[in-house]
Motif scaffolding. Structure first.
Motif, PDB file in Angstrom:
ATOM      1  N   HIS A   1       7.641  -6.217 -11.374  1.00 53.42           N
ATOM      2  CA  HIS A   1       7.946  -7.129 -10.269  1.00 53.42           C
ATOM      3  C   HIS A   1       6.824  -8.144 -10.038  1.00 53.42           C
ATOM      4  CE1 HIS A   1      11.708  -5.204  -9.224  1.00 53.42           C
ATOM      5  NE2 HIS A   1      11.107  -4.052  -9.441  1.00 53.42           N
ATOM      6  N   ASN A   2       6.017  -8.366 -11.067  1.00 53.72           N
ATOM      7  CA  ASN A   2       4.936  -9.359 -11.048  1.00 53.72           C
ATOM      8  C   ASN A   2       3.829  -9.061 -10.044  1.00 53.72           C
ATOM      9  OD1 ASN A   2       7.622 -11.383 -11.634  1.00 53.72           O
ATOM     10  ND2 ASN A   2       5.973 -11.301 -13.136  1.00 53.72           N
ATOM     11  N   GLY A   3       3.650  -7.786  -9.711  1.00 56.21           N
ATOM     12  CA  GLY A   3       2.521  -7.400  -8.882  1.00 56.21           C
ATOM     13  C   GLY A   3       1.334  -7.048  -9.761  1.00 56.21           C
ATOM     14  N   ILE A   4       0.166  -7.011  -9.163  1.00 53.67           N
ATOM     15  CA  ILE A   4      -1.027  -6.540  -9.864  1.00 53.67           C
ATOM     16  C   ILE A   4      -1.589  -5.354  -9.086  1.00 53.67           C
ATOM     17  CG2 ILE A   4      -1.599  -8.766 -10.928  1.00 53.67           C
ATOM     18  CD1 ILE A   4      -3.785  -9.094  -8.746  1.00 53.67           C
ATOM     19  N   ILE A   5      -2.235  -4.459  -9.805  1.00 51.10           N
ATOM     20  CA  ILE A   5      -2.895  -3.324  -9.156  1.00 51.10           C
ATOM     21  C   ILE A   5      -4.287  -3.795  -8.766  1.00 51.10           C
ATOM     22  CG2 ILE A   5      -3.723  -0.949  -9.409  1.00 51.10           C
ATOM     23  CD1 ILE A   5      -0.661  -1.196  -9.688  1.00 51.10           C
ATOM     24  N   ASP A   6      -4.556  -3.799  -7.474  1.00 49.53           N
ATOM     25  CA  ASP A   6      -5.899  -4.152  -7.024  1.00 49.53           C
ATOM     26  C   ASP A   6      -6.816  -2.951  -7.211  1.00 49.53           C
ATOM     27  OD1 ASP A   6      -7.486  -6.262  -5.196  1.00 49.53           O
ATOM     28  OD2 ASP A   6      -8.026  -4.213  -4.640  1.00 49.53           O
ATOM     29  N   LYS A   7      -6.333  -1.787  -6.739  1.00 46.09           N
ATOM     30  CA  LYS A   7      -7.161  -0.585  -6.891  1.00 46.09           C
ATOM     31  C   LYS A   7      -6.361   0.670  -6.582  1.00 46.09           C
ATOM     32  CE  LYS A   7     -10.284  -1.892  -3.868  1.00 46.09           C
ATOM     33  NZ  LYS A   7      -9.896  -3.154  -3.288  1.00 46.09           N
ATOM     34  N   PHE A   8      -6.877   1.765  -7.114  1.00 42.35           N
ATOM     35  CA  PHE A   8      -6.438   3.105  -6.734  1.00 42.35           C
ATOM     36  C   PHE A   8      -7.540   3.666  -5.850  1.00 42.35           C
ATOM     37  CE2 PHE A   8      -4.746   2.541 -11.094  1.00 42.35           C
ATOM     38  CZ  PHE A   8      -3.391   2.641 -10.813  1.00 42.35           C
ATOM     39  N   VAL A   9      -7.166   4.217  -4.705  1.00 41.70           N
ATOM     40  CA  VAL A   9      -8.140   4.862  -3.829  1.00 41.70           C
ATOM     41  C   VAL A   9      -7.613   6.262  -3.560  1.00 41.70           C
ATOM     42  CG1 VAL A   9      -9.388   4.755  -1.650  1.00 41.70           C
ATOM     43  CG2 VAL A   9      -8.670   2.637  -2.761  1.00 41.70           C
TER      44      VAL A   9
ATOM     45  N   ASP B   1      -5.342   9.001  -3.471  1.00 42.71           N
ATOM     46  CA  ASP B   1      -3.887   9.144  -3.624  1.00 42.71           C
ATOM     47  C   ASP B   1      -3.141   7.876  -3.239  1.00 42.71           C
ATOM     48  OD1 ASP B   1      -2.748  10.329  -0.485  1.00 42.71           O
ATOM     49  OD2 ASP B   1      -4.798   9.739  -0.921  1.00 42.71           O
ATOM     50  N   SER B   2      -3.862   6.782  -3.103  1.00 41.46           N
ATOM     51  CA  SER B   2      -3.278   5.532  -2.637  1.00 41.46           C
ATOM     52  C   SER B   2      -3.386   4.456  -3.714  1.00 41.46           C
ATOM     53  CB  SER B   2      -4.041   5.085  -1.380  1.00 41.46           C
ATOM     54  OG  SER B   2      -3.532   3.892  -0.875  1.00 41.46           O
ATOM     55  N   VAL B   3      -2.405   3.552  -3.718  1.00 41.29           N
ATOM     56  CA  VAL B   3      -2.490   2.384  -4.586  1.00 41.29           C
ATOM     57  C   VAL B   3      -2.360   1.142  -3.715  1.00 41.29           C
ATOM     58  CG1 VAL B   3      -0.021   2.308  -5.174  1.00 41.29           C
ATOM     59  CG2 VAL B   3      -1.647   1.257  -6.695  1.00 41.29           C
ATOM     60  N   LEU B   4      -3.159   0.131  -4.032  1.00 45.01           N
ATOM     61  CA  LEU B   4      -3.084  -1.149  -3.347  1.00 45.01           C
ATOM     62  C   LEU B   4      -2.669  -2.169  -4.407  1.00 45.01           C
ATOM     63  CD1 LEU B   4      -5.589  -2.544  -0.785  1.00 45.01           C
ATOM     64  CD2 LEU B   4      -4.568  -4.022  -2.485  1.00 45.01           C
ATOM     65  N   ALA B   5      -1.486  -2.758  -4.210  1.00 46.19           N
ATOM     66  CA  ALA B   5      -0.957  -3.742  -5.146  1.00 46.19           C
ATOM     67  C   ALA B   5      -0.829  -5.084  -4.436  1.00 46.19           C
ATOM     68  CB  ALA B   5       0.400  -3.296  -5.681  1.00 46.19           C
ATOM     69  N   VAL B   6      -0.936  -6.159  -5.219  1.00 48.15           N
ATOM     70  CA  VAL B   6      -0.882  -7.513  -4.671  1.00 48.15           C
ATOM     71  C   VAL B   6       0.201  -8.298  -5.403  1.00 48.15           C
ATOM     72  CG1 VAL B   6      -2.211  -9.609  -4.189  1.00 48.15           C
ATOM     73  CG2 VAL B   6      -3.373  -7.395  -4.239  1.00 48.15           C
ATOM     74  N   PHE B   7       1.025  -8.984  -4.633  1.00 45.54           N
ATOM     75  CA  PHE B   7       2.065  -9.862  -5.156  1.00 45.54           C
ATOM     76  C   PHE B   7       1.737 -11.279  -4.712  1.00 45.54           C
ATOM     77  CE2 PHE B   7       3.687  -5.647  -4.938  1.00 45.54           C
ATOM     78  CZ  PHE B   7       4.584  -5.518  -5.987  1.00 45.54           C
ATOM     79  N   GLY B   8       1.935 -12.243  -5.605  1.00 44.00           N
ATOM     80  CA  GLY B   8       1.614 -13.633  -5.270  1.00 44.00           C
ATOM     81  C   GLY B   8       0.178 -14.010  -5.568  1.00 44.00           C
ATOM     82  N   SER B   9      -0.482 -13.229  -6.412  1.00 45.23           N
ATOM     83  CA  SER B   9      -1.857 -13.500  -6.804  1.00 45.23           C
ATOM     84  C   SER B   9      -2.025 -13.038  -8.250  1.00 45.23           C
ATOM     85  CB  SER B   9      -2.831 -12.733  -5.912  1.00 45.23           C
ATOM     86  OG  SER B   9      -4.157 -12.871  -6.371  1.00 45.23           O
ATOM     87  N   PRO B  10      -2.799 -13.683  -9.057  1.00 42.08           N
ATOM     88  CA  PRO B  10      -3.607 -14.860  -8.750  1.00 42.08           C
ATOM     89  C   PRO B  10      -2.791 -16.150  -8.677  1.00 42.08           C
ATOM     90  CG  PRO B  10      -3.977 -14.166 -11.017  1.00 42.08           C
ATOM     91  CD  PRO B  10      -3.049 -13.166 -10.400  1.00 42.08           C
ATOM     92  N   LYS B  11      -1.554 -16.138  -9.210  1.00 42.99           N
ATOM     93  CA  LYS B  11      -0.720 -17.340  -9.117  1.00 42.99           C
ATOM     94  C   LYS B  11       0.235 -17.210  -7.940  1.00 42.99           C
ATOM     95  CE  LYS B  11      -0.693 -18.229 -14.074  1.00 42.99           C
ATOM     96  NZ  LYS B  11       0.089 -18.094 -15.294  1.00 42.99           N
ATOM     97  N   PRO B  12       0.445 -18.292  -7.156  1.00 49.20           N
ATOM     98  CA  PRO B  12       1.412 -18.246  -6.059  1.00 49.20           C
ATOM     99  C   PRO B  12       2.814 -17.904  -6.578  1.00 49.20           C
ATOM    100  CG  PRO B  12       0.072 -20.242  -5.945  1.00 49.20           C
ATOM    101  CD  PRO B  12      -0.228 -19.592  -7.265  1.00 49.20           C
TER     102      PRO B  12
ATOM    103  N   VAL C   1       0.866  -1.183   0.000  1.00 46.32           N
ATOM    104  CA  VAL C   1       0.000   0.000   0.000  1.00 46.32           C
ATOM    105  C   VAL C   1       0.894   1.222   0.000  1.00 46.32           C
ATOM    106  CG1 VAL C   1      -1.812   1.278   1.209  1.00 46.32           C
ATOM    107  CG2 VAL C   1      -1.778  -1.222   1.331  1.00 46.32           C
ATOM    108  N   SER C   2       0.641   2.146  -0.927  1.00 51.01           N
ATOM    109  CA  SER C   2       1.366   3.421  -0.912  1.00 51.01           C
ATOM    110  C   SER C   2       0.352   4.535  -0.742  1.00 51.01           C
ATOM    111  CB  SER C   2       2.150   3.625  -2.213  1.00 51.01           C
ATOM    112  OG  SER C   2       1.286   4.000  -3.257  1.00 51.01           O
ATOM    113  N   ASP C   3       0.770   5.599  -0.091  1.00 49.88           N
ATOM    114  CA  ASP C   3      -0.134   6.697   0.218  1.00 49.88           C
ATOM    115  C   ASP C   3       0.668   7.988   0.276  1.00 49.88           C
ATOM    116  OD1 ASP C   3      -2.918   7.346   1.060  1.00 49.88           O
ATOM    117  OD2 ASP C   3      -1.908   8.045   2.866  1.00 49.88           O
TER     118      ASP C   3
END
Length: 186
Positions: free
Chosen positions: A44-52, A54-65, A8-10
Motif C-alpha cells: 500500500h506504498n507505506g514505509i516502515i519507520d521503525k519497530f519498537v 511489539d509495535s510498528v510505526l509505518a508512514v504513508f505519503g513519505s518520502p514522496k507525497p 501505529v500498531s501495537d
C-alpha cells in the motif's frame, strides 16, 4: 509542507503475555507478525519507520507525497487485522498464545530526516503528529482500528465509524482526543 499519514500498531496486553513465554517464543511470535505486516504496508506504498518492541510505526505519503495516503493506510490496517486473525488461528491450533493488535491512523505534518549520531543515523519522522498517532494507538482496543478526525475527513466515504473519546494521560495539559473506531469498509 505535505502531510503524511502515520499508522501505529501495537500488541494488546503484550507485557503480561510475554512474561509467561520463553524469550525465543516471544521473538518468533513478533517476527511472525512483522513478516505478515511488512508486505501489507509495502503493498500500500507505506514505509516502515521503525519497530519498537511489539509495535510498528509505518508512514504513508513519505518520502514522496501521495494523495491516496489516507485510503492506503486504512486498507493496510484492515489487511493487517485480517493477518492477525489468520496468525491467531494457526497459533491456536499449535496451542500457542494468541494475540490481538490495536491500530491507529493519524495524519499531519512531520519533520523527516536523518536522526542519530555520527556513529549511527536513521531516516525517521518526528513531531507532534507522530506522538499523537501513538496516543491514538493507546486508545485502540484489541482488534480495533482507530482513526483521528483529520484522517476521517479524507476517508469518510469509504469507512463506517463509531465515535470514541480517548482519554489522555495528562488531562491538565492536553485535551482528550476525538477519534473514530472503523467498524467496516463501505
Amino acid at each position: 509542507v505535505d502531510p503524511v499519514t502515520i499508522l501505529v500498531s501495537d500488541v494488546r496486553s503484550f507485557t503480561q503475555m510475554s512474561a509467561k513465554m520463553e524469550p525465543d517464543d516471544v521473538v518468533r511470535m513478533l517476527n511472525e507478525m512483522f513478516d505478515a505486516f511488512v508486505p501489507i504496508i509495502f503493498e500500500h506504498n507505506g514505509i516502515i519507520d521503525k519497530f519498537v518492541g511489539d509495535s510498528v510505526l509505518a508512514v504513508f505519503g513519505s518520502p514522496k507525497p501521495d494523495d491516496q495516503q489516507w485510503r492506503k493506510a486504512l486498507l493496510a490496517s484492515f489487511e493487517m487485522q485480517k493477518a492477525v486473525q489468520k496468525i491467531g488461528e494457526g497459533r491456536a491450533v499449535r496451542r500457542l498464545p494468541v494475540f490481538d493488535v490495536g491500530i491507529s491512523i493519524h495524519t499531519g505534518e512531520v519533520i523527516h530526516g536523518l536522526i542519530g549520531s555520527a556513529k549511527r543515523m536513521e531516516f525517521t519522522v518526528i513531531g507532534d503528529t507522530v506522538n499523537q498517532a501513538s496516543r491514538y494507538c493507546d486508545g485502540a482496543g484489541p482488534g480495533e482500528i482507530i482513526i483521528s478526525k483529520s484522517v476521517y475527513e479524507h476517508v469518510y466515504r469509504m469507512a463506517d465509524v463509531v465515535s470514541k473519546t480517548i482519554k489522555t494521560k495528562h488531562p491538565d495539559r492536553e485535551p482528550d482526543l476525538e477519534a473514530y473506531v472503523v467498524t467496516a469498509l463501505k
